[in-house]
Design an enzyme around this catalytic site. Structure first.
Site, mmCIF file in Angstrom:
data_model
loop_
_atom_site.group_PDB
_atom_site.id
_atom_site.type_symbol
_atom_site.label_atom_id
_atom_site.label_comp_id
_atom_site.label_asym_id
_atom_site.label_seq_id
_atom_site.Cartn_x
_atom_site.Cartn_y
_atom_site.Cartn_z
ATOM 1 N N LYS A 122 -13.636 28.494 5.525
ATOM 2 C CA LYS A 122 -12.711 27.696 4.735
ATOM 3 C C LYS A 122 -11.692 27.006 5.123
ATOM 4 C CE LYS A 122 -9.253 30.582 1.636
ATOM 5 N NZ LYS A 122 -8.597 31.737 1.662
ATOM 6 N N SER A 146 -8.642 33.108 -2.980
ATOM 7 C CA SER A 146 -8.558 31.597 -2.669
ATOM 8 C C SER A 146 -9.803 31.185 -1.871
ATOM 9 C CB SER A 146 -7.369 31.329 -2.110
ATOM 10 O OG SER A 146 -7.284 32.122 -0.797
ATOM 11 N N SER A 197 -7.681 37.588 -1.131
ATOM 12 C CA SER A 197 -8.304 36.276 -1.379
ATOM 13 C C SER A 197 -9.927 36.318 -0.576
ATOM 14 C CB SER A 197 -7.593 35.261 -0.714
ATOM 15 O OG SER A 197 -6.632 34.680 -1.541
#
Lengths: 101, 484
Positions: B78, B153, B177
């Protein structure tokens, strides 16, 4: 459970504290949304929290301390490499209010 | 090349010599080339670097050198983990062109074990969102159905694994997330007990809640990565030196359920799948007990007050002075105000402003300390619950993946999509999400397992039993060519 609407002045104060310039539309939008947000949070007023300590840090072990000994740190040129403006081995900024720069 | 089904199978093929790391990397790069124009899972790609590292590992293997535990396995990170070799943007204009002078501990650890970083995955800007639509770069689409979001996210990470861009991704979870995107994309994940995985080099959203974790195709992959990623890091002051508790047998385990929370779920296939999982656990000898988290109904305001306050002060570092964007102005505060106005997206500004309001002298006791006291009450609920059960299960989400542009107009409605995942974040407890089948539209559904501190191994063992009966690995887009 409706709070007083957040005013334009309050949003401008918050924007100043946050160092974010806002457009007229943003001032209106965020004032409206912050009013709703405060409404959502006001349910926390209704629960009994007397004598309840706040949880600030959350670990299940004591916070580990490193040994107090000198270790290599980021070399200055690497630390400065991503600075938008640098000069004389430091970060350069525009003048601060009333100063001469 | 016949693609291995999961990371463990890929490792077995590499060890047996039926596959090379170069083949695995080329396969992943081929998928990225073919699909990522539309899926949009990645923000940066290092094709040449990945090929080169694969060749090096293949040569080492040929010459009989000792290799790391993940040697030759391609993965993504990420883009809120800093990496020395690749740009790090947190999907924000504020960090366009930023090159970190150091790498996150987890990135170093995984690469030291021979895992091959393909690129950086998309996210909601600074991890503020639940759909990956709030990325300043572009939204990510769900490989199971491209009209839908992958969750967020960590949505770019989840879409990358579901689409077969490598065998795992590392993301972060502040209020769900990792778990919500895992559920939306048919994957497995672990948000660990606070302190189990190092946060060093993870760009913060709210440090008292942020936790890194892997997204994987199978539970056994998750078990291996948990073992590889855990361990004390002197660079993270909350990092734990404790060992994980050994896995317990499912026979005799007390598994809690939250009846009132289940009643909030309107999507019938989720309730049915949840009930089917309970049947499976009973068949393994677990005892199902009803428990309560009485303050779960205030988790949402508690969470959002804490996140806004922590984020508002943490984001002060983006000031146009030391790194990141700067808009040129003659005066210092004007420069900062213009830089932050142009560098941050709408949601980031929203949270910074709201947090600044909560942190004002006249508000801080009511809202911030109030939320922190509420957080203590939620933690006490968990302590009491774990007197009655060894772990508890809930659906990970109340709905399957929703369509893009579906919730963008109402930020408060978007916040609700984290309802089931918030309490474990506030209490710092470990939580796994694993698939529990698909609904009538073929969309994956996830179940969440929440345990007491350091009981990850037991959660993973229970997840493996659920996977055996309800797993959907064979339906994963990565294994079906016809992605989305």
């Amino acid at each position: 459970m409706s709070s007083l609407p957040i005013t334009r002045e309050q949003i401008l104060r918050v924007a100043e504290l946050s160092r974010i310039a806002l457009t007229e539309e943003e001032i209106e939008q965020y004032a409206r949304e912050l009013t709703h947000f405060v409404d959502m949070l006001s349910v926390l007023d209704t629960i009994d929290k007397d004598g309840v300590p706040p949880t600030v840090t959350l670990t299940f072990d004591p916070i580990a301390q490193r040994d107090d000994k000198l270790e290599p740190s980021l070399p200055r040129d690497e630390a400065l490499a991503m600075g938008p403006v640098t000069s004389d081995g430091g970060f350069a900024v525009p003048k601060i209010l009333g100063g001469e720069g | 090349m016949s693609a291995p089904r999961d990371l463990i199978e890929a490792l077995e093929s590499l060890e047996a010599g039926t596959l090379t790391a170069s083949e695995l990397v080329d396969d992943a790069l081929g998928r990225i080339e073919a699909h990522d124009g539309e899926i949009g899972a990645l923000l940066a790609l290092d094709a040449e670097g990945a090929r080169e590292r694969a060749r090096t590992i293949d040569e080492k293997r040929k010459s009989g050198e000792t290799l790391g535990r993940l040697a030759g396995i391609p993965f993504t990170l990420k883009d809120n983990f800093v990496t020395k070799g690749l740009p790090t943007t947190a999907a924000s204009k504020m960090l366009e062109g930023y090159r970190a002078p150091f790498s996150a501990t987890l990135a170093e650890k995984l690469e030291a074990e021979g895992a091959i970083l393909l690129g950086k995955a998309n996210l909601d800007e600074f991890a503020m969102g639940s759909s990956t639509e709030r990325s300043a770069a572009h939204p990510t689409r769900n490989p199971w159905d491209r009209s839908r979001v992958p969750g967020g996210s960590s949505g770019g990470s989840a879409a990358a694994v579901a689409a077969g861009y490598g065998y795992f991704s590392v993301g972060s979870d502040t209020g769900g997330s990792l778990r919500q995107p895992a559920a939306f994309c048919g994957l497995n994940t672990l948000k660990p007990t606070v302190g189990v995985f190092s946060r060093y080099g993870l760009i913060q959203l709210a440090p008292s809640l942020d936790q890194p974790g892997p997204l994987t195709r199978s539970v056994r992959d998750l078990q291996l990565l948990t073992e590889v990623m855990r361990g004390h890091d002197p660079l993270d002051s909350w990092s734990s030196k404790r060992e994980l508790a050994p896995a317990r047998d499912i026979q005799g385990l007390r598994v809690g359920i939250l009846k009132p929370a289940l009643e909030r779920v309107e999507h019938e296939p989720i309730r049915d799948a949840h009930d089917a999982v309970l049947e499976t656990l009973r068949a393994h000898g677990a005892e199902i007990v009803e428990i309560e988290i009485p303050h779960a109904n205030i988790a949402l305001p508690t969470y959002h007050a804490i996140v806004a306050a922590e984020c508002s002060s943490g984001m002060a570092r983006y000031d146009g002075v030391r790194y990141g964007k700067r808009v040129s102005k003659d005066e210092l505060f004007e420069m900062m105000e213009a830089t932050r106005a142009q560098g941050f997206g709408e949601e980031v500004k929203r949270r910074i402003l709201f947090g600044a309001y909560l942190l004002m002298e006249e508000n801080v006791e009511r809202f911030v300390q109030g939320a922190r006291r509420a957080r203590t009450l939620i933690r006490r609920d968990f302590d009491a619950a774990f007197e009655r059960c060894d772990l508890f299960v809930t659906p990970t989400t109340a709905t399957p993946a929703f369509e893009l542009d579906n919730r963008g107009d109402d930020p408060l409605a978007m916040y609700l999509s984290d309802y089931f995942t918030l309490p474990a974040s506030l209490a710092g407890m470990p939580a796994v999400s694993t698939p529990m089948g698909v609904d009538a539209d073929g969309l994956p559904l996830g179940i969440q397992l929440v345990g007491a501190p350091f009981t990850e191994a037991t959660l993973l063992r229970v997840a493996a039993a659920i996977e055996e009966k309800h797993g959907i690995l064979d339906r994963l887009p990565a294994l079906n060519g016809g992605i989305g």
